[in-house]
Design an enzyme around this catalytic site. Structure first.
Site, PDB file in Angstrom:
ATOM      1  N   LYS A  18      -8.087  -5.158   2.789  1.00 49.32           N
ATOM      2  CA  LYS A  18      -6.491  -4.858   2.323  1.00 49.32           C
ATOM      3  C   LYS A  18      -6.772  -6.239   0.916  1.00 49.32           C
ATOM      4  O   LYS A  18      -7.262  -7.354   1.175  1.00 49.32           O
ATOM      5  CB  LYS A  18      -5.459  -4.602   3.311  1.00 49.32           C
ATOM      6  N   SER A  74       1.983   0.861   3.457  1.00 53.36           N
ATOM      7  CA  SER A  74       1.237   0.271   2.365  1.00 53.36           C
ATOM      8  C   SER A  74      -0.477  -0.026   2.764  1.00 53.36           C
ATOM      9  O   SER A  74      -1.193  -0.220   1.235  1.00 53.36           O
ATOM     10  CB  SER A  74       1.757  -1.137   2.155  1.00 53.36           C
ATOM     11  N   SER A 100       2.887  -0.079   7.826  1.00 50.72           N
ATOM     12  CA  SER A 100       1.713  -0.184   7.330  1.00 50.72           C
ATOM     13  C   SER A 100       0.236   0.363   7.445  1.00 50.72           C
ATOM     14  O   SER A 100      -0.829   1.006   6.644  1.00 50.72           O
ATOM     15  CB  SER A 100       1.783  -0.931   5.491  1.00 50.72           C
TER      16      SER A 100
HETATM   17  N1  GLN Z   1       6.907   0.671   4.195  1.00 52.48           N
HETATM   18  C1  GLN Z   1       7.881  -1.036   5.405  1.00 52.48           C
HETATM   19  C2  GLN Z   1       8.483  -1.773   4.034  1.00 52.48           C
HETATM   20  O1  GLN Z   1       8.058  -1.398   2.856  1.00 52.48           O
HETATM   21  C3  GLN Z   1       6.787  -1.476   6.065  1.00 52.48           C
HETATM   22  C4  GLN Z   1       5.438  -2.204   5.601  1.00 52.48           C
HETATM   23  C5  GLN Z   1       4.730  -2.573   6.353  1.00 52.48           C
HETATM   24  O2  GLN Z   1       4.460  -2.827   7.530  1.00 52.48           O
HETATM   25  N2  GLN Z   1       3.552  -3.832   5.101  1.00 52.48           N
HETATM   26  O3  GLN Z   1       8.754  -2.937   4.531  1.00 52.48           O
END
Ligand code: GLN
Length: 486
Positions: free
Chosen positions: A79, A154, A178
């Site tokens: 990532k 994400s 994410s």
């Molecule tokens: N969708 C959640 C956020 O926007 C989690 C994102 C994540 O786990 N990085 O914060």
């Protein structure tokens, strides 16, 4: 022999050690796949073929010298928020668009030491804020099962790359879902380990009390191999827990008969999607046939999970992101008059709208006079959620629930409605709030052919229970073996 890009890491390891193929050949096969599919999927921010082939050649030398480990020579996507020395690490953001870290993240170092081949950096929501990979400065990633759909986020690039076979395995990070959400939406397997199990040194911080790194793969076997590599103490991360980890692969064949899974009634009463309900009911039947008992249990503070998360995560983010000021690294505005103006213009240009929203929310929640009403209160709610889980685990080995309330949605569908986007994480966020390990595994498909993911949640540092249960499930089912027609 199937095509090289079709094989999992454990299958490739076998043909590598037997000398039937080389890491260079495998890497070439993956690079060809990337060439063919990236235009329609866009799983990567950066692909570095030269460096990947160099790493593959080095892996082949390790193998020839008899120094190979179980993941030597296997290509992986990382990532875009994990530092790779000398290679662009942008965190999906313009503000880090030209950033080349002078050091490796601990996880990246571990991949390199094991002789893995880093293909490139996978696309992600900007600063990991999002559930769809649409907030990336570099444009959205598309779901390999239907390119009009989002891949989840994400870590959407990490999951899409594995699903599209543009990487054998990948690393993602999970602050509120994410890893698990994109794994579920792309029909692959992913785990968020216990908070403290995997070092975050060199991971670009989003919300430091929640962030965890974990692997995404096509089956639990590969997940176990990667957990073996990733879990472990790191003095460079003060939250990394010094403890011993078992050999996770030794739990792959362990029988599950007599184990108990908990059904949180609050999760199921929220579920109004027929496809997800059916897939979860089928999965329950599979587990029951394996001799697993189900018990109802209650997580009474679950309803406050999202509200508390959207105080805690933005608060930590607003503090973590204060370092991006255009002074030492990253983007700097070209036009400004004076230092304050330079900061303002740099941050106005460098951050996208979702990141700005989080910085404002967090700054507000932390400001004097509001800190107790918001941040402290959210921290208390977090303790209540953690206690709910502790109590729940008194009556079961793991918790069983869906990963997401629906299958993947359309690109553009929720991007202008942050509340709807945030609600996608209703089943994953509580797991981060409590610091628990959670695994997403493929559990079937919607009538429209989109993958649906099951989630298993275990007590702290009981990743092996998730490996054991998921492996048993994957022996009985073939959802994880299906691949998108590309
Ligand atoms: N969708 C959640 C956020 O926007 C989690 C994102 C994540 O786990 N990085 O914060």
């Amino acid at each position: 022999m199937p095509e090289l890009h079709d094989m999992t890491a454990s299958e490739l390891a076998r043909v590598l050690i037997s000398g039937e193929t080389t890491s260079v050949e495998i890497t070439r096969s993956l690079l060809a796949r990337i060439d063919k599919l990236e235009e329609s999927i866009h799983a990567y921010v950066t692909v570095d073929p030269d460096s990947a082939l160099e790493m593959a050649a080095e892996a082949d030398r390790m193998i020839a010298a008899g120094k190979a480990g179980p993941l030597t020579g296997i290509p992986i996507a990382v990532k875009d928020n994990m530092c790779i020395k000398g290679r662009k690490t942008s965190c999906g953001s313009r503000i880090l668009g030209n950033f080349k870290p002078p050091y490796d993240a601990t996880v990246v170092r571990r991949l390199k030491d094991a002789g893995m081949v880093i293909l490139g950096s996978a696309n992600m929501d900007e600063f990991a804020m999002g559930s769809s990979t649409e907030t990336s400065y570099w444009g959205p990633t598309r779901n390999p099962w239907n390119t009009e759909m989002i891949p989840g986020g994400s870590s959407g690039g990490s999951a899409a790359a594995v699903a599209a076979k543009e990487a054998v395995v990948s690393l993602g990070s999970d602050t509120g879902g994410s890893i698990r959400l994109p794994a579920a939406f792309c029909g692959v397997t992913g785990i968020k380990p216990t908070y403290g199990a995997v070092s975050r040194f060199g991971l670009v911080a989003y919300a430091s009390s929640l962030d965890q790194i974990g692997p995404i793969a096509r089956d639990v076997k590969d997940i176990a191999l990667l957990l073996n590599l990733l879990c472990g103490h790191d003095p460079m991360d003060s939250t990394s827990v010094p403890r011993e980890y078992p050999d996770f692969t030794s739990f792959l064949e362990k029988p599950v008969k007599g184990m108990t899974l908990g059904l949180p009634t609050e999760f199921f009463s929220k579920l109004d999607n027929e496809d997800v309900s059916r897939a979860v009911a089928d999965a329950r039947k599979t587990f029951e046939d394996l001799g697993i008992k189900f018990v109802d249990l209650s997580l009474p503070h679950l309803d406050y999970g999202i509200a508390a998360y959207y105080i805690i995560a933005p608060s930590e983010a607003s503090s973590n992101l204060a370092r991006y000021d255009g002074v030492k690294y990253g983007h700097r505005a070209e036009e400004y008059s004076g230092i304050i103006d330079m900061y303002c213009n740099t941050r106005a240009e460098g951050f996208g709208p979702e990141v700005k929203r989080r910085i404002m929310l967090g700054t507000y929640a932390l400001s004097s006079g509001y800190y107790d009403a918001y941040y402290v209160k959210a921290a208390k709610v977090r303790t209540l959620i953690t206690n709910d889980f502790k109590k729940a685990f008194e009556s079961c080995d793991a918790i069983f629930c869906p990963t997401a309330p629906s299958p993947a949605f359309r690109i553009g569908e929720k991007i202008d409605d942050p509340m709807q986007m945030y609600l996608t994480d209703v089943f994953t966020i509580p797991v981060n709030m409590a610091g628990l390990p959670g695994m997403a595994i493929p559990a079937g498909f919607s009538r429209d052919g989109l993958p649906i993911g099951l989630q298993l949640i275990a007590p702290h540092f009981k990743e092996e229970v998730l490996v054991q249960l998921s492996a048993a499930f994957q022996r009985e089912t073939d959802h994880h073996l299906k691949t998108p027609a590309l």
